[in-house]
Design a protein around this motif. Structure first.
Motif, PDB file in Angstrom:
ATOM      1  N   LEU A  54       0.814  -1.221   0.000  1.00 50.15           N
ATOM      2  CA  LEU A  54       0.000   0.000   0.000  1.00 50.15           C
ATOM      3  C   LEU A  54       0.849   1.273   0.000  1.00 50.15           C
ATOM      4  N   GLN A  55       2.167   1.099   0.091  1.00 44.84           N
ATOM      5  CA  GLN A  55       3.118   2.222   0.146  1.00 44.84           C
ATOM      6  C   GLN A  55       2.799   3.169   1.303  1.00 44.84           C
ATOM      7  N   VAL A  56       2.587   2.571   2.489  1.00 38.22           N
ATOM      8  CA  VAL A  56       2.265   3.365   3.676  1.00 38.22           C
ATOM      9  C   VAL A  56       3.224   3.062   4.831  1.00 38.22           C
ATOM     10  N   SER A  57       4.438   2.631   4.510  1.00 42.10           N
ATOM     11  CA  SER A  57       5.436   2.383   5.557  1.00 42.10           C
ATOM     12  C   SER A  57       5.724   3.688   6.284  1.00 42.10           C
ATOM     13  N   SER A  58       5.914   3.590   7.615  1.00 40.40           N
ATOM     14  CA  SER A  58       6.168   4.800   8.399  1.00 40.40           C
ATOM     15  C   SER A  58       7.039   4.471   9.600  1.00 40.40           C
ATOM     16  N   GLU A  59       7.628   5.501  10.186  1.00 35.37           N
ATOM     17  CA  GLU A  59       8.409   5.320  11.414  1.00 35.37           C
ATOM     18  C   GLU A  59       7.497   4.844  12.545  1.00 35.37           C
ATOM     19  N   PHE A  60       6.284   5.377  12.586  1.00 35.46           N
ATOM     20  CA  PHE A  60       5.320   4.938  13.595  1.00 35.46           C
ATOM     21  C   PHE A  60       5.086   3.436  13.485  1.00 35.46           C
ATOM     22  N   GLY A  61       4.839   2.965  12.278  1.00 33.79           N
ATOM     23  CA  GLY A  61       4.598   1.543  12.051  1.00 33.79           C
ATOM     24  C   GLY A  61       5.790   0.691  12.443  1.00 33.79           C
ATOM     25  N   LYS A  62       6.990   1.177  12.137  1.00 35.58           N
ATOM     26  CA  LYS A  62       8.219   0.448  12.482  1.00 35.58           C
ATOM     27  C   LYS A  62       8.363   0.318  13.998  1.00 35.58           C
ATOM     28  N   GLU A  63       8.094   1.392  14.723  1.00 34.24           N
ATOM     29  CA  GLU A  63       8.205   1.362  16.189  1.00 34.24           C
ATOM     30  C   GLU A  63       7.121   0.493  16.804  1.00 34.24           C
ATOM     31  N   LEU A  64       5.891   0.608  16.304  1.00 38.30           N
ATOM     32  CA  LEU A  64       4.797  -0.215  16.809  1.00 38.30           C
ATOM     33  C   LEU A  64       5.094  -1.687  16.571  1.00 38.30           C
ATOM     34  N   ASP A  65       5.622  -2.004  15.397  1.00 40.48           N
ATOM     35  CA  ASP A  65       5.979  -3.375  15.067  1.00 40.48           C
ATOM     36  C   ASP A  65       7.029  -3.914  16.034  1.00 40.48           C
ATOM     37  N   SER A  66       8.021  -3.109  16.389  1.00 40.76           N
ATOM     38  CA  SER A  66       9.056  -3.552  17.323  1.00 40.76           C
ATOM     39  C   SER A  66       8.491  -3.831  18.708  1.00 40.76           C
ATOM     40  N   LEU A  67       7.578  -2.976  19.155  1.00 36.50           N
ATOM     41  CA  LEU A  67       6.963  -3.201  20.465  1.00 36.50           C
ATOM     42  C   LEU A  67       6.155  -4.500  20.467  1.00 36.50           C
ATOM     43  N   ALA A  68       5.394  -4.712  19.410  1.00 35.99           N
ATOM     44  CA  ALA A  68       4.612  -5.945  19.305  1.00 35.99           C
ATOM     45  C   ALA A  68       5.536  -7.156  19.235  1.00 35.99           C
ATOM     46  N   ASP A  69       6.614  -7.043  18.451  1.00 29.50           N
ATOM     47  CA  ASP A  69       7.560  -8.157  18.310  1.00 29.50           C
ATOM     48  C   ASP A  69       8.233  -8.501  19.637  1.00 29.50           C
ATOM     49  N   LEU A  70       8.544  -7.508  20.448  1.00 34.58           N
ATOM     50  CA  LEU A  70       9.178  -7.793  21.737  1.00 34.58           C
ATOM     51  C   LEU A  70       8.249  -8.629  22.619  1.00 34.58           C
TER      52      LEU A  70
END
Length: 167
Positions: A54-70
């Motif tokens: 969807l071409q909607v990658s963002s810094e917010f998404g990257k940080e949220l993903d890391s928190l979920a992954d932890l």
């Protein structure tokens, strides 16, 4: 931007499955908890894929993903392993679980501050957590020393400088 929140829905699914795995560990439902970690991996796979599509990658998404992954691939597998087997080792078992979580957090922090160059530095936490989840699922068939040794090795691999290609 249309569709910008869709990848975050997958990320939240990842997080919720990780928390569900923790609840299952509390209920001594270890195998089901292991499966929740693996399902979280499916959600994690799709959040990035959908964001790029969807071409909607963002810094917010990257940080949220890391928190979920932890939570899903660090804390949940460590607690499942501890509750199932490592608690028998007393403080040593707790230290192994905590080491796994801390190395996973360090791995994610390093990933978030480095530019991706086509390969990862260290084993991704999703891989390490998935391996621990698979071990929890198959624990009855493994020798007693396998889980703690593999968890320590995976912890080291996460913070190592070994280059791991992205598949």
């Amino acid at each position: 931007m249309k569709g910008q929140h869709i990848p975050s829905m997958f990320t939240m699914g990842n997080l919720l499955l990780g928390v569900f795995a923790l609840v299952l560990a509390l209920d001594q439902e270890y195998i089901q908890g292991g499966f929740m970690v693996l399902l979280a991996g499916v959600m994690d796979y799709f959040d990035g894929k959908v964001a790029r599509k969807l071409q909607v990658s963002s810094e917010f998404g990257k940080e949220l993903d890391s928190l979920a992954d932890l939570v899903s691939f660090g804390v949940a597998p460590a607690i499942l392993a501890y509750a199932l087997k490592l608690s028998e080792w007393g403080y040593w078992g707790l230290a192994i679980s905590l080491t796994f979580v801390m190395c996973g957090a360090l791995r994610l922090a390093r990933f978030n501050v480095t530019t991706f160059s086509g390969s990862f530095m260290g084993v991704p936490i999703t891989v390490a957590g998935g391996i621990v989840a698979l071990m929890v699922i198959g624990m009855g068939k493994l020798p007693d020393l396998t889980l703690p040794v593999v968890m320590l090795f995976l912890a080291w691999l996460m913070i190592s400088k070994i280059k791991v290609p992205k598949f």
